[in-house]
Scaffold this motif. Structure first.
Motif, short mmCIF file in Angstrom:
data_model
loop_
_atom_site.label_atom_id
_atom_site.label_comp_id
_atom_site.label_asym_id
_atom_site.label_seq_id
_atom_site.Cartn_x
_atom_site.Cartn_y
_atom_site.Cartn_z
N PRO A 117 0.82 -1.23 0.00
CA PRO A 117 0.00 0.00 0.00
C PRO A 117 0.84 1.26 0.00
N LEU A 118 1.72 1.39 -0.95
CA LEU A 118 2.55 2.58 -1.15
C LEU A 118 2.66 2.82 -2.65
N SER A 119 2.86 4.07 -3.03
CA SER A 119 3.11 4.38 -4.42
C SER A 119 4.61 4.40 -4.68
N MET A 120 4.99 4.38 -5.94
CA MET A 120 6.41 4.43 -6.30
C MET A 120 7.04 5.73 -5.84
N LEU A 121 6.27 6.79 -5.77
CA LEU A 121 6.80 8.07 -5.29
C LEU A 121 7.23 7.96 -3.83
N GLN A 122 6.41 7.30 -3.02
CA GLN A 122 6.75 7.10 -1.61
C GLN A 122 7.92 6.14 -1.45
N ARG A 123 7.92 5.08 -2.24
CA ARG A 123 8.99 4.08 -2.14
C ARG A 123 10.34 4.70 -2.49
N LEU A 124 10.36 5.57 -3.49
CA LEU A 124 11.60 6.21 -3.89
C LEU A 124 12.12 7.15 -2.81
N THR A 125 11.21 7.77 -2.08
CA THR A 125 11.62 8.67 -1.00
C THR A 125 12.26 7.90 0.15
N GLU A 126 11.97 6.62 0.27
CA GLU A 126 12.59 5.81 1.33
C GLU A 126 14.09 5.66 1.14
N ASP A 127 14.61 6.04 -0.01
CA ASP A 127 16.06 6.01 -0.21
C ASP A 127 16.79 6.91 0.78
N PHE A 128 16.08 7.86 1.36
CA PHE A 128 16.70 8.82 2.27
C PHE A 128 16.43 8.49 3.73
N ARG A 164 11.21 -7.21 1.56
CA ARG A 164 10.11 -6.53 0.88
C ARG A 164 10.11 -6.96 -0.58
N THR A 165 9.27 -7.92 -0.88
CA THR A 165 9.22 -8.48 -2.23
C THR A 165 8.06 -7.97 -3.05
N ASN A 166 7.19 -7.15 -2.46
CA ASN A 166 6.04 -6.63 -3.20
C ASN A 166 6.40 -5.34 -3.91
N LYS A 167 5.75 -5.12 -5.03
CA LYS A 167 5.99 -3.91 -5.80
C LYS A 167 5.08 -2.79 -5.34
N PRO A 168 5.54 -1.53 -5.45
CA PRO A 168 4.65 -0.41 -5.12
C PRO A 168 3.67 -0.15 -6.26
N ALA A 189 11.53 16.48 0.51
CA ALA A 189 11.54 15.79 -0.78
C ALA A 189 10.24 16.05 -1.53
N VAL A 190 10.35 16.25 -2.82
CA VAL A 190 9.20 16.42 -3.71
C VAL A 190 9.42 15.51 -4.91
N ALA A 191 8.42 14.70 -5.25
CA ALA A 191 8.52 13.78 -6.38
C ALA A 191 7.27 13.90 -7.25
N GLU A 192 7.43 13.63 -8.54
CA GLU A 192 6.31 13.72 -9.49
C GLU A 192 6.44 12.63 -10.54
N GLN A 193 5.31 12.05 -10.90
CA GLN A 193 5.25 11.08 -11.99
C GLN A 193 5.18 11.87 -13.30
N VAL A 194 6.26 11.87 -14.07
CA VAL A 194 6.35 12.71 -15.26
C VAL A 194 6.07 11.94 -16.55
N SER A 195 6.00 10.60 -16.47
CA SER A 195 5.68 9.80 -17.65
C SER A 195 4.94 8.55 -17.19
N HIS A 196 3.98 8.11 -18.02
CA HIS A 196 3.20 6.93 -17.65
C HIS A 196 3.70 5.68 -18.36
N HIS A 197 4.01 5.78 -19.65
CA HIS A 197 4.59 4.66 -20.41
C HIS A 197 5.79 5.19 -21.19
N PRO A 198 7.00 4.87 -20.75
CA PRO A 198 7.31 4.06 -19.56
C PRO A 198 7.13 4.87 -18.28
N PRO A 199 6.86 4.21 -17.14
CA PRO A 199 6.72 4.95 -15.89
C PRO A 199 8.05 5.64 -15.53
#
Length: 258
Positions: A117-128, A164-168, A189-199
């Motif tokens: 139950p997380l989006s890729m934007l949140q998962r990427l922020t976990e890098d910090f 953590r084997t599940n995908k966001p 941190a601020v993140a944005e989905q700038v493309s859908h295909h490819p994500p």
């Protein structure tokens, strides 16, 4: 990266109440502020009784307890320590994956139960999560020692990979996420989905001692016996004091014996 019309994802979007409310109203407002799962309020009349999905009671799933912390680092702000567990639904992984051999997994719809139950934007922020490594590196004057700290930081983002084997979830195009930790960790941190295909995700993280930004997308390969995720994009890190500029790419991840 465009910062216009930020849609901040947060877990404390509570209904606005008056500051003077006391008693039950105040308690209700506090409960909503730390709610993890949004509850849909149905009308008292004319509502139909919802059934179960694969043996899972929806009411029980929506009331999954979450653990919060109010330690000194969070300065009294409730923060969750863990996310609710996913429903234990029985499904055949091979019945889905056998049709994905040789195809790009980013274009194939996956069951919701495969995702956390997380989006890729949140998962990427976990890098910090271990941003204190960068704070220490910013105070080091020796360039080689500073580089060793940066190398340790790049590896720290894989600390939870083994468990953590599940995908966001894949964010919607234009979706944004903001994580403000200036009170305890000193960065935002601020993140944005700038493309859908490819994500593709664009992210910018700002601190008083350093600034980091990256664009992230990935290419996937599934050949039946192994799954390979090839991250694309470059991560940039600049220390304000020394003006040293570091760049790196994320490593390729391979899952064998599938």
């Amino acid at each position: 990266m465009s910062l216009n019309n930020e849609n901040v994802l947060t877990s404390n979007e509570a209904d606005s109440d008056e500051d003077g409310d006391d008693g039950p109203n105040k308690a209700l407002r506090q409960e909503r502020q730390i709610s993890v799962i949004t509850r849909k309020h149905t009308a008292s009349t004319g509502s139909t009784k919802r059934g179960t999905l694969q043996g899972i009671n929806e009411a029980e799933f929506r009331n999954v307890p979450a653990t919060f912390t109010t330690d000194r680092k969070s300065r009294g702000r409730p923060r969750r320590l863990q996310i609710p567990a996913r429903p234990n639904a029985s499904l055949s992984l091979w019945s889905i994956m056998k049709n994905c051999i040789g195809r790009d997994l980013s274009k194939i719809p996956m069951p919701v139960n495969f995702s956390e139950p997380l989006s890729m934007l949140q998962r990427l922020t976990e890098d910090f999560e271990y941003s204190d490594i960068l704070d220490r590196a910013a105070a080091i004057e020796d360039n080689f020692e500073q580089m060793s700290y940066v190398a340790a930081f790049t590896v720290s983002s894989y600390a939870t990979t083994a468990v953590r084997t599940n995908k966001p979830f894949n964010p919607m195009l234009g979706e944004t996420y903001e994580c403000d930790r200036r009170e305890d960790f000193g960065w935002r941190a601020v993140a944005e989905q700038v493309s859908h295909h490819p994500p593709m995700v664009a992210q910018h993280v700002d601190s008083k001692d350093w600034v980091c930004w990256q664009e992230f997308t990935a290419s996937t390969k599934f050949r039946g016996k192994y799954l390979q995720v090839i991250p694309l994009g470059i991560c940039h890190l600049v220390f304000r004091k020394s003006e040293n500029h570091y760049t790196w790419r994320k490593v390729t991840t391979t899952v064998n014996n599938m």
